[in-house]
Design an enzyme around this catalytic site. Structure first.
Site, PDB file in Angstrom:
ATOM      1  N   LEU A  64     123.740  30.260  64.698  1.00  0.00           N
ATOM      2  CA  LEU A  64     123.761  28.898  64.141  1.00  0.00           C
ATOM      3  C   LEU A  64     125.184  28.574  63.725  1.00  0.00           C
ATOM      4  O   LEU A  64     125.823  29.368  63.022  1.00  0.00           O
ATOM      5  CB  LEU A  64     122.826  28.816  62.930  1.00  0.00           C
ATOM      6  N   ILE A  69     126.131  33.557  62.005  1.00  0.00           N
ATOM      7  CA  ILE A  69     126.672  32.234  61.714  1.00  0.00           C
ATOM      8  C   ILE A  69     127.969  32.077  62.512  1.00  0.00           C
ATOM      9  O   ILE A  69     128.822  32.965  62.489  1.00  0.00           O
ATOM     10  CB  ILE A  69     126.930  32.033  60.204  1.00  0.00           C
ATOM     11  N   LYS A  70     128.088  30.959  63.214  1.00  0.00           N
ATOM     12  CA  LYS A  70     129.248  30.740  64.080  1.00  0.00           C
ATOM     13  C   LYS A  70     130.376  30.047  63.327  1.00  0.00           C
ATOM     14  O   LYS A  70     130.171  29.001  62.716  1.00  0.00           O
ATOM     15  CB  LYS A  70     128.836  29.894  65.291  1.00  0.00           C
ATOM     16  N   ILE A  71     131.556  30.655  63.417  1.00  0.00           N
ATOM     17  CA  ILE A  71     132.781  30.097  62.845  1.00  0.00           C
ATOM     18  C   ILE A  71     133.764  29.872  63.993  1.00  0.00           C
ATOM     19  O   ILE A  71     134.031  30.801  64.769  1.00  0.00           O
ATOM     20  CB  ILE A  71     133.416  31.048  61.812  1.00  0.00           C
ATOM     21  N   SER A 117     123.251  28.666  69.782  1.00  0.00           N
ATOM     22  CA  SER A 117     123.120  27.210  69.646  1.00  0.00           C
ATOM     23  C   SER A 117     124.472  26.649  69.214  1.00  0.00           C
ATOM     24  O   SER A 117     125.343  27.385  68.752  1.00  0.00           O
ATOM     25  CB  SER A 117     122.053  26.853  68.610  1.00  0.00           C
TER      26      SER A 117
END
Length: 366
Positions: free
Chosen positions: A107, A138-140, A43
């Protein structure tokens, strides 16, 4: 077996580049998992903006969450976490079956933090704790400021998806941050076998930007070639990393490989095949995250064979010819990174305004 089933035998996992409540409520997501071997889901702010502003599925949550909280960003993440948890639970059997190698849902942190290392680390920790699922990443963003955040969060045992990655020099820096994070974790006496990470290359946007330049220069033989050539060169960097003594030491201590993920894989040019960014990039330890239209197209007529290590000399020639033609690919990829951040910021702003508008409607109804 359809092509989506067969591709797994070549070591590639297909993820879906979409998340909304309709696809979960309708049973379509479960069908993709059961029948097409879908291995995960991603997402981003644009995806959530379309989901929230384009349907009434979130109205009740907006009304309920806004009773306790007025900050639209907090309301958004509360709703997003709810969706991410549900999707992660749907993919949990995939995660278990693959011993934690697949079945992930991603996310993203707020795009407003793309140039803020400290703020990124803080929000990653908060989201990871709130989501509370082992099969979430978790997207960075893969910005310069994101590099220390990637290393720190991996050292804390948080699964990280590095997103908005365009350039090869930056990817080399990301492999350093990845290995450094695991080394830091090992030094603290913590296990590294349960820390997962992917590096997500955005591909079609490269061709969208560079192809008009090539056409002006009458370099038609390079049109539509640069993104795939860049991806193939990225995979060579990946192979260098996993064969290095440094990574072998980590792998001996249980480290998982940081797989490369191909993103932005829908064909933007109608002259191109609708599976242009799928068929040439199939290979071991890779992921291709596809929008629904591309999944349907590949299921229908995709050809499956190992291709990511093929035509490497041609990929090198494409990149050399590009340079010889006066086009600086590093300048292009930096511009794409900057533009990508701005696009996600715009989507995030629209998303927050949509939440605010829904709150205002509820107040009027009262």
């Amino acid at each position: 077996m359809n092509p989506l089933n067969k591709i797994r035998k070549e070591g590639q996992s297909i993820w879906l580049d979409l998340l909304d409540r309709e696809i979960m409520n309708s049973g379509k997501l479960q069908s993709l998992i059961d029948n097409d071997d879908l291995g995960g889901l991603t997402s981003n702010p644009s995806i959530f903006e379309k989901a929230i502003s384009g349907s009434s599925d979130y109205n009740e949550d907006i009304a309920n969450f806004s009773k306790e909280e007025d900050d639209n960003a907090i309301i958004f993440f509360d709703m997003a976490i709810k969706d991410i948890q549900r999707a992660a639970d749907m993919f949990k059997p995939v995660f278990d079956k693959t011993n934690g190698k697949d079945g992930f849902v991603s996310l993203e942190v707020s795009p407003l933090l793309a140039r803020n290392t400290v703020g990124t680390i803080k929000q990653v920790r908060e989201l990871w704790k709130k989501v509370d699922r082992k099969n979430v990443m978790i997207k960075i963003p893969g910005t310069e400021e994101g590099l220390p955040a990637i290393r720190e969060c991996l050292s804390e045992g948080i699964n990280i998806n590095i997103t908005l990655l365009f350039g090869l020099p930056r990817y080399r820096e990301i492999t350093e941050a990845f290995m450094g994070g695991l080394e830091d974790r090992l030094k603290e006496g913590e296990p590294i076998n349960n820390v997962a990470s992917v590096a997500s290359f955005f591909l079609s946007r490269i061709d969208v930007m560079v192809d008009p330049m090539l056409k002006k220069k009458r370099a038609d033989d390079l049109v539509g070639e640069v993104a795939i050539a860049s991806a193939k060169k990225a995979y060579q960097i990946y192979l260098e990393m996993i064969s290095s003594d440094r990574f072998k030491k980590l792998e001996a201590n249980g480290a998982q490989r940081q797989r490369v993920l191909w993103a932005s894989t829908s064909s933007k040019d109608p002259a191109f095949s609708d599976v242009k960014y799928v068929e040439p990039l199939i290979g071991k330890d890779t992921i291709n995250t596809l929008p629904m239209d591309t999944i349907d197209a590949f299921r229908d007529h995709g050809k499956v064979t190992e291709t990511i290590t093929q035509d490497i000399d041609h990929a090198r020639k494409v990149m050399n010819d590009l340079k010889a033609g006066g086009i600086d690919i590093n300048e292009i990829t930096q511009k794409l990174e900057d533009e990508g951040i701005e696009k996600f910021k715009d989507a995030y702003d629209k998303l927050l305004k949509s939440i605010d508008s829904q709150k205002y409607k509820k107040r009027l109804e009262k």
